[in-house]
Motif scaffolding. Structure first.
Motif, PDB file in Angstrom:
ATOM      1  N   ARG A 156       0.816  -1.205   0.000  1.00 48.28           N
ATOM      2  CA  ARG A 156       0.000   0.000   0.000  1.00 48.28           C
ATOM      3  C   ARG A 156       0.854   1.261   0.000  1.00 48.28           C
ATOM      4  N   ARG A 157       1.934   1.261   0.752  1.00 52.30           N
ATOM      5  CA  ARG A 157       2.800   2.432   0.809  1.00 52.30           C
ATOM      6  C   ARG A 157       3.358   2.786  -0.570  1.00 52.30           C
ATOM      7  N   LEU A 158       3.784   1.758  -1.312  1.00 51.01           N
ATOM      8  CA  LEU A 158       4.329   2.003  -2.647  1.00 51.01           C
ATOM      9  C   LEU A 158       3.261   2.517  -3.599  1.00 51.01           C
ATOM     10  N   ILE A 159       2.051   1.970  -3.497  1.00 46.89           N
ATOM     11  CA  ILE A 159       0.972   2.410  -4.384  1.00 46.89           C
ATOM     12  C   ILE A 159       0.602   3.863  -4.098  1.00 46.89           C
ATOM     13  N   ILE A 160       0.502   4.212  -2.827  1.00 46.78           N
ATOM     14  CA  ILE A 160       0.186   5.600  -2.462  1.00 46.78           C
ATOM     15  C   ILE A 160       1.256   6.545  -2.996  1.00 46.78           C
ATOM     16  N   ALA A 161       2.521   6.181  -2.819  1.00 47.43           N
ATOM     17  CA  ALA A 161       3.604   7.022  -3.329  1.00 47.43           C
ATOM     18  C   ALA A 161       3.545   7.144  -4.848  1.00 47.43           C
ATOM     19  N   GLY A 162       3.269   6.023  -5.520  1.00 39.25           N
ATOM     20  CA  GLY A 162       3.207   6.039  -6.978  1.00 39.25           C
ATOM     21  C   GLY A 162       2.079   6.889  -7.516  1.00 39.25           C
ATOM     22  N   TRP A 163       0.902   6.777  -6.929  1.00 38.26           N
ATOM     23  CA  TRP A 163      -0.227   7.590  -7.367  1.00 38.26           C
ATOM     24  C   TRP A 163       0.029   9.083  -7.113  1.00 38.26           C
ATOM     25  N   SER A 164       0.741   9.393  -6.035  1.00 37.63           N
ATOM     26  CA  SER A 164       1.088  10.790  -5.761  1.00 37.63           C
ATOM     27  C   SER A 164       2.035  11.324  -6.829  1.00 37.63           C
ATOM     28  N   VAL A 165       2.997  10.498  -7.236  1.00 36.16           N
ATOM     29  CA  VAL A 165       3.914  10.890  -8.313  1.00 36.16           C
ATOM     30  C   VAL A 165       3.143  11.110  -9.612  1.00 36.16           C
ATOM     31  N   TYR A 166       2.142  10.270  -9.859  1.00 37.46           N
ATOM     32  CA  TYR A 166       1.302  10.433 -11.048  1.00 37.46           C
ATOM     33  C   TYR A 166       0.632  11.804 -11.051  1.00 37.46           C
ATOM     34  N   ALA A 167       0.033  12.184  -9.922  1.00 38.81           N
ATOM     35  CA  ALA A 167      -0.653  13.475  -9.831  1.00 38.81           C
ATOM     36  C   ALA A 167       0.310  14.626 -10.112  1.00 38.81           C
TER      37      ALA A 167
END
Length: 394
Positions: free
Chosen positions: A270-281
């Motif tokens: 979950r931590r990696l997914i949250i970080a990745g989606w933030s980078v996407y934004a």
């Protein structure tokens, strides 16, 4: 480096490597081919990409559920790769945007047949403690092919005086080699088959259901990458450089996919997914505001990190939540959630761009990603990292 990577995962990685060489010899050039040769606009590009991906999504759900009920996942994997390898190069013969739509439809039917059974076969062939690394490795090989494909397209365009149709025909060669490799080297694994009960038993429950709802919301703002290539052209990237830009983007994805996947085995998905989606934004906000070609190259690097942080990790997250007998169906629902959101995402993005401009379109994508991050934090609880995640939905 290869600790935890089974022979099946290695071979399926090579298959994806070859398939993506074929696909990415065509895909980066497709927006130019549609707009400059066939006269299509951004809205029709959105229709093509949305219909193609949503078609694949529906079949990924069906093929995933079926693969849990049959003894051999390999047959579905082989059928899907074979269909795509036959259909994809036919873009070279297209004389209208509608013909491209039909070809992309056939190509994505093949993708729909193969993806969920292949993802389940990777889980079947991997120890749970190395699951993130295995999916990260597979994505790295896939992205490696996506790196080589544009470079091959660039060389062939130079050799054949920017003749797009010739490049498209030659894309058939690596696709054929991928199919041959499946026939000769992919092996089934021992596993328990699911019972032939109602398809309703495969409807996601509990934590998996909540995760897929959030993923769908994120996907609504995640339009086709073809729009980023269109934006690159606006920022001054020449047609000859477009495949090089795409190759650079794929290199970033390839280099970081395995490390980020292995990291998720230790710190949690979950931590990696949250970080990745933030980078996407952040990257989409950057594409909206960029004013130079240099900024475009930097943004494609950041966007590549988003993929590295999420592609393999999202799949490992799904595998962590379900028992072995439901892997195919669960990957089917995962791919369905992603793919069914692709149609409105690309349609929305193309329409917003055409009617309100790029700032509104990219701003919409960034806002949806930010919303998804908040929902993932509040709706999908965390558990032990990596293989320690529960194997059933609470």
């Amino acid at each position: 480096m290869f600790a935890g990577i089974s022979l099946n995962v290695l071979v399926l990685g090579l298959v994806s490597f070859l398939t993506d060489i074929s696909s990415e010899m065509i895909y980066p050039l497709l927006p130019l081919f549609l707009t400059r040769v066939l006269g299509a606009g951004p809205a029709f590009l959105g229709v093509i990409e949305g219909v193609a991906e949503s078609t694949a999504a529906l079949l990924k759900l069906f093929s995933g559920i079926v693969s849990d009920r049959v003894r051999r996942r390999k047959g579905l994997v082989l059928a899907g790769y074979s269909l795509s390898s036959i259909a994809r190069p036919l873009v070279a013969a297209a004389t209208s945007p509608v013909a491209v739509l039909a070809i992309r439809f056939a190509d994505r039917v093949g993708k729909g047949l193969r993806t969920s059974p292949r993802d389940a076969l990777i889980a079947d062939s991997t120890d749970p403690t190395a699951r993130g690394k295995a999916y990260g490795f597979h994505r790295a090989m896939d992205n490696g092919g996506a790196l080589v494909g544009p470079l091959a397209a660039t060389a062939l365009m130079t050799l054949f005086a920017e003749d797009l149709r010739t490049v498209f025909w030659l894309a058939a060669i690596p696709g054929f080699l991928a199919v041959l490799l499946i026939v000769t080297s992919v092996r089934e694994t021992a596993r328990q088959q699911a019972s032939n009960g109602s398809f309703l038993r495969y409807v996601p429950r509990g934590r998996l259901r909540r995760y897929l709802i959030v993923l769908f919301i994120f996907t609504l703002g995640n339009s086709s990458d073809a729009f980023l290539l269109l934006r690159a052209g606006e920022l001054g990237v020449s047609p000859v450089k477009i495949p090089l830009l795409w190759a650079f983007f794929q290199a970033v994805r390839m280099l970081f996919s395995t490390p980020f996947g292995a990291l998720s085995d230790r710190v949690g998905r979950r931590r990696l997914i949250i970080a990745g989606w933030s980078v996407y934004a952040l990257s989409y906000a950057g594409f909206a505001l960029a004013t130079s070609e240099l900024a475009c190259w930097l943004l494609f690097a950041v966007y590549g990190l988003y993929y590295s942080m999420t592609e393999g990790v999202e799949k490992a997250f799904v595998a962590d939540m379900v028992p072995a007998t439901e892997r195919g169906g669960s990957f089917g629902w995962y791919n369905f959630a992603v793919g069914v959101g692709a149609l409105p995402a690309s349609l929305f993005f193309g329409a917003i761009w055409q009617q309100a401009g790029r700032l509104a379109a990219f701003g919409f994508g960034a806002a949806m990603a930010a919303l998804a991050v908040l929902l993932l934090l509040t709706m999908v609880g965390t558990s032990a990292s990596g293989a320690g995640n529960a194997h059933s939905s609470p």
